[in-house]
Design an enzyme around this catalytic site. Structure first.
Site, PDB file in Angstrom:
ATOM      1  N   HIS A 131       0.867  -1.315   0.034  1.00  0.00           N
ATOM      2  CA  HIS A 131      -0.005  -0.006   0.023  1.00  0.00           C
ATOM      3  C   HIS A 131       0.919   1.080   0.011  1.00  0.00           C
ATOM      4  O   HIS A 131       1.695   1.243   0.641  1.00  0.00           O
ATOM      5  CB  HIS A 131      -1.113   0.021   1.210  1.00  0.00           C
ATOM      6  CG  HIS A 131      -2.122  -0.796   1.057  1.00  0.00           C
ATOM      7  ND1 HIS A 131      -1.983  -2.448   1.356  1.00  0.00           N
ATOM      8  CD2 HIS A 131      -3.294  -0.627   0.653  1.00  0.00           C
ATOM      9  CE1 HIS A 131      -3.118  -2.889   0.825  1.00  0.00           C
ATOM     10  NE2 HIS A 131      -4.026  -1.977   0.501  1.00  0.00           N
ATOM     11  N   LYS A 548     -13.897   5.395   5.911  1.00  0.00           N
ATOM     12  CA  LYS A 548     -14.203   6.340   4.859  1.00  0.00           C
ATOM     13  C   LYS A 548     -15.742   6.352   5.006  1.00  0.00           C
ATOM     14  O   LYS A 548     -16.401   7.444   4.474  1.00  0.00           O
ATOM     15  CB  LYS A 548     -13.553   6.005   3.713  1.00  0.00           C
ATOM     16  CG  LYS A 548     -13.670   7.088   2.506  1.00  0.00           C
ATOM     17  CD  LYS A 548     -12.667   6.704   1.377  1.00  0.00           C
ATOM     18  CE  LYS A 548     -12.899   5.634   0.698  1.00  0.00           C
ATOM     19  NZ  LYS A 548     -13.964   5.590  -0.321  1.00  0.00           N
TER      20      LYS A 548
HETATM   21  P1  PGA Z   1      -7.493  -0.886  -0.388  1.00  0.00           P
HETATM   22  O1  PGA Z   1      -6.808  -0.792   0.949  1.00  0.00           O
HETATM   23  O2  PGA Z   1      -7.675   0.367  -0.876  1.00  0.00           O
HETATM   24  O3  PGA Z   1      -6.262  -1.517  -1.094  1.00  0.00           O
HETATM   25  O4  PGA Z   1      -8.608  -1.887  -0.092  1.00  0.00           O
HETATM   26  C1  PGA Z   1      -7.253   0.380   1.855  1.00  0.00           C
HETATM   27  C2  PGA Z   1      -6.178   0.887   2.801  1.00  0.00           C
HETATM   28  O5  PGA Z   1      -5.618   0.068   3.400  1.00  0.00           O
HETATM   29  O6  PGA Z   1      -6.517   2.025   3.067  1.00  0.00           O
END
Ligand code: PGA
Length: 878
Positions: A131, A548
């Site tokens: 990420h 979110k």
């Molecule tokens: P994703 O992860 O967008 O890969 O689902 C969300 C995050 O870890 O913020």
């Protein structure tokens, strides 16, 4: 920054020492004028932070070149301050290790046998993901780590490095290198880069550290414990929203991982050979070792009386052959012997065990037994694959792939038009029939062909590297039983029946639906059978997306509620549950102390089994050095044991009372959050102009695109840029918004105060407090001005919400100011704030110029640098 005698809020001598060296580097490399300007800006910011009014910021006098240089200087200062702080043991973690956890359990009447028995059924797995929240280049992190090593020499009073250089000079040189290293990536990152970075951590830290930790744990428990803590990875297997991850990525990731782990084994076996010179003329050697020696084919006359060395030569030769087969590359240090590769890690382990048994019969005190025992442990933990690689894809893609397969096979012309019941029924029929749904040579659409290729690559990888190389496939945005069945079908078609399909529930609605979905899923007889045979079923929970969707408090509470409800569903089905927590570093993405987070899990939901994502800047922070890795892995194991074995801290009666209160508070927080983020006209536009979200998307910090679709709706934005951009603008909205309103509206104040000691709510409040302390409504207001007058009413709501949240937090926790009860964190944040403010002010200026159409490339570069610098100073970026 920079002179030790100048105004500095830090009491930490390392920060003063490193800051002074950095000052010298800036003077030396950037010139006296830059040094003086930087020093002026710094001390003016310190004055403002101390409440001295009317000081000029000194920023206006910076031209573009000096803006860039200044920003780098402040960023480096933050990096060095972080380093100094890490050396002092971090700021806010009360984590303990396994030995202390055992003592605590023992006091509560839970003995070591019970612990060992729990561990025999346990699985703890940190899972490294790519990420994109690590803003630092790996070269910068490596320089930082070299400085940390040199600081250790300095601590020991050593004057010179082993190479003969004075230690202080060596540190200064590393800082100069940092100054001279480009901190922004010029090229975009490819999946291969992400794979290599993760492998570097795995090879340099996990491979040596984990086996040594087990030696320690075995001793603490008085017996050899099961390999309960292992490592996982997503890099090369997570293709959700990342079109750059394809079938070749999977093969590449596992090939490189295998190269790293086999290279490690080869070096270890080689070293063992050098040591184990035991002569059969001087010691009796068992038949099993002799047999291994004979089988090795090593007939060198000089070694005829050295059966261990001969056996090891044979093992080495087989490992070399394995290396060649699995990596397609020549063995780094080839063997003279010709040998068959090992088909499986178990076969290598069996040979090593023969040696170990022989040695322990020989002489208990032979010191190599330690190295051999660690190597055996390593083979158990890392196999030929290093880290277990998960597959991940979005449920929509699975759905389309299955629809095409079924249409082509003539089974179901329009799968997508079926309702849930129709889909489930159809998929179960197809799964019950032995007839394949995939036609091997059919020309499928590009997307479907790509998906099928991934599954085929996974099947090959499991044959090559062992079954543990790929054990799970995750379904993003899982929302129904058919989502699980679709993946089950795709797995079956590829011969991957043994791979577990794992639903990832990530919106508030999906979390709420999860218990029903899993009841239905486990109610399918074929599924229950498979899960029982496997011993468990995993469910993944998404922290960022639920945040979110529903805001901090509601997300956290619904994650808690879903976990509890799921535990009941699994208990009814008689199947062990394994939760996989998808968390990031920032509080708005489930960040915060892992130790506290595991302990705050609802009773009955851990059961010795837990997987947690580790990503971005968190990886270097937690596993960047052997020492940090030891502490963090110990903490994870200790917390899991405590969460599994200690009786719940809460009486069931209190649990019900608290849950009722939380439902009320969560509903109010949800309403406030949704009201602002989703129901306020123009909020989307306000967010896009007030924060640098668009500019963040241009940072080259990850291989995947910043958003899944072209839409600019908040729903479609990935959670990382959402959290990241609020942090830059110092609002940190995902870490607190809605909480103040919700707490203020809750009438039973005594109950609220009582609940503040409950580990669950205490962890929420502690994380939120840290976020509030790092946010700054004065600076945020300047960002809000970027959104023009139309944004003013929206920002007024945010500011009011912030104040209310702070006031409520102080009241509930009985403090008169933020972080009153956490002086270490308070000092750390106070030290940093004056360094962040000028960066924010510069960023705002640059954003204005950039958005008004100025095209000087130094402006865009300055924005990116300022984003890096602010993220570094705040420590958790996205
Ligand atoms: P994703 O992860 O967008 O890969 O689902 C969300 C995050 O870890 O913020």
């Amino acid at each position: 920054m920079m002179q030790p005698e100048s105004k500095n809020l830090s009491q930490n001598p390392d920060i003063r020492f490193l800051g002074a060296l950095l000052g010298e580097v800036i003077r030396d490399q950037g010139g006296e004028a830059l040094y003086r300007r930087t020093e002026y800006i710094r001390s003016a910011a310190v004055d403002r932070a101390r409440g001295v009014e009317g000081t000029d910021t000194g920023l206006d006098a910076l031209d573009l070149d000096s803006t860039l240089a200044f920003t780098r200087g402040f960023m480096l200062f933050s990096m060095l301050a972080n380093l100094a702080e890490d050396r002092a043991g971090g700021t806010n973690d009360n984590a303990i290790g396994v030995a202390d956890a055992l003592a605590r359990l023992e006091q509560g009447g839970i003995g070591r046998d019970k612990v060992a028995e729990t561990l025999s059924r346990a699985l703890i797995m940190p899972v490294l993901t790519a990420h994109p929240t690590e803003v630092r280049r790996k070269s910068m992190i490596d320089h930082r780590n070299r400085i940390a090593d040199l600081m250790l020499l300095r601590d020991a009073g050593t004057q010179e490095t082993p190479e003969g250089e004075p230690v202080t000079e060596a540190i200064a040189r590393q800082i100069a290198l940092l100054w001279l290293t480009r901190s922004l990536r010029r090229e975009r990152l490819y999946v291969a880069d992400e794979v290599d970075t993760a492998i570097a951590w795995l090879r340099d830290v996990f491979l040596p550290v984990l086996p040594a930790l087990y030696v320690h744990w075995d001793r603490a428990l008085g017996q050899r414990v099961a390999p309960f803590l292992r490592v996982g990875s997503w890099i090369g297997g997570d293709r959700d929203g990342n079109p750059n991850v394809v079938a070749e990525s999977l093969g590449m990731a596992l090939g490189r991982a295998s190269e790293a782990v086999l290279g490690h084994y080869l070096a270890e076996v080689d070293a063992l050979g050098a040591q184990l010179s035991v002569s059969s003329e001087l010691a009796a050697v068992g038949a099993d070792v002799q047999a291994l020696a004979e089988a090795s084919g090593d007939n060198a006359p000089s070694r005829t009386d050295e059966p261990y060395r001969r056996a090891i030569a044979g093992i080495y030769a087989r490992l070399c052959a394995t290396f060649v087969t699995l990596t397609g590359k020549p063995c780094p240090k080839p063997s003279r012997l010709v040998a068959e590769p090992y088909a499986k890690p178990e076969a290598l382990r069996a040979d090593l065990v023969v040696l170990a048994r022989g040695i322990s019969r020989q002489a208990k005190a032979l010191r190599t037994e330690g190295a051999l025992a660690r190597l055996i442990r390593a083979v158990e933990l890392f196999g030929f694959h290093l880290a277990s690689l998960d597959l991940r894809q979005n449920s929509d893609v699975h759905e389309r792939t299955v629809a095409e397969l079924l249409a082509v096979a003539g089974v179901e012309a329009d799968y997508l038009s079926l309702d849930e019941a129709g889909r489930t029924k159809r998929l179960r029929e197809v799964l019950a029939s032995p007839r394949p749904a995939m036609l091997p040579r059919h020309g499928y659409s590009e997307e479907t062909a790509g998906e099928l290729a991934i599954f085929a690559a996974a099947a090959t990888a499991r044959t090559q590297y062992g079954e543990r190389a790929i054990e799970r496939a995750i379904i993003s945005k899982a929302a129904s039983v058919s989502d699980l069945l679709e993946l089950t079908l795709l797995l079956r078609e590829a011969g991957l029946d043994a791979v577990t399909p794992v639903p990832l529930f990530e919106t508030i609605g999906d979390l709420d639906a999860a218990p029903n979905i899993m009841t239905e899923w486990l109610g399918l007889s074929e599924v229950a059978e498979a899960a029982k045979a496997r011993g468990h079923q995993e469910v993944m929970l998404g922290y960022s997306d639920s945040n979110k969707d529903g805001g901090y408090l509601t997300s956290t509470w619904r994650l808690y509620g879903a976990s509890l409800d799921l535990a009941a569903v699994f208990a009814d089905a008689g199947i062990a549950m394994q939760l996989f927590h998808g968390r990031g570093g920032a509080v708005g993405r489930g960040g915060g102390s892992s130790f506290a987070a595991i302990l705050a899990q609802p009773p009955g939901t851990v059961g010795g089994r837990i997987r947690i994502t580790e990503q971005g800047e968190v990886i270097a922070a937690k596993y960047g050095s052997a020492e940090a890795a030891r502490t963090n892995l110990e903490a994870m194991a200790a917390a899991t044991l405590l969460a599994t074995l200690e009786p719940p801290a809460l009486h069931a009666k209190d649990g019900a009372r608290f849950a009722g209160a939380m439902d009320t508070i969560s509903a109010a927080a949800f309403k406030a959050y949704r009201g602002l983020v989703y129901d306020t006209p123009n909020f989307r536009q306000f967010f896009r102009t007030m924060t640098p979200v668009a500019e963040i998307a241009t940072l080259k910090i990850g291989s995947r695109p910043a958003s899944r679709t072209k839409s600019d709706a908040i729903e479609d934005l990935r959670a990382i840029p959402w959290v990241f951009s609020w942090a830059q603008a110092r609002v940190m909205l995902p870490g607190w918004y809605g909480v103040g309103t919700a707490l203020a509206g809750f009438e039973d104040r005594a109950l609220l105060k009582e609940m503040a000691d409950w580990p669950f709510l205490a962890a929420i409040l502690a994380n939120m407090e840290q976020v509030l302390a790092k946010s700054d409504m004065g600076i945020a207001a300047r960002y809000a001005a970027l959104a023009g007058d139309d944004g003013a009413p929206i920002f007024a709501r945010i500011r009011e919400g912030w104040e209310r949240t702070r006031d409520q937090l102080l009241e509930v926790t009985g403090q008169s100011r933020l972080l009153e009860h956490n002086p270490a964190l308070d000092a750390s944040i106070r030290l940093r704030l004056p360094y962040i403010e000028p960066l924010n002010l510069l960023q705002i200026e640059l954003l204005k110029r950039h958005r008004s159409g100025e095209t000087d490339p130094r402006i865009a570069e300055g924005i990116q640098l300022s984003i890096n610098a602010i993220a570094t100073a705040l420590r958790n970026s996205g």
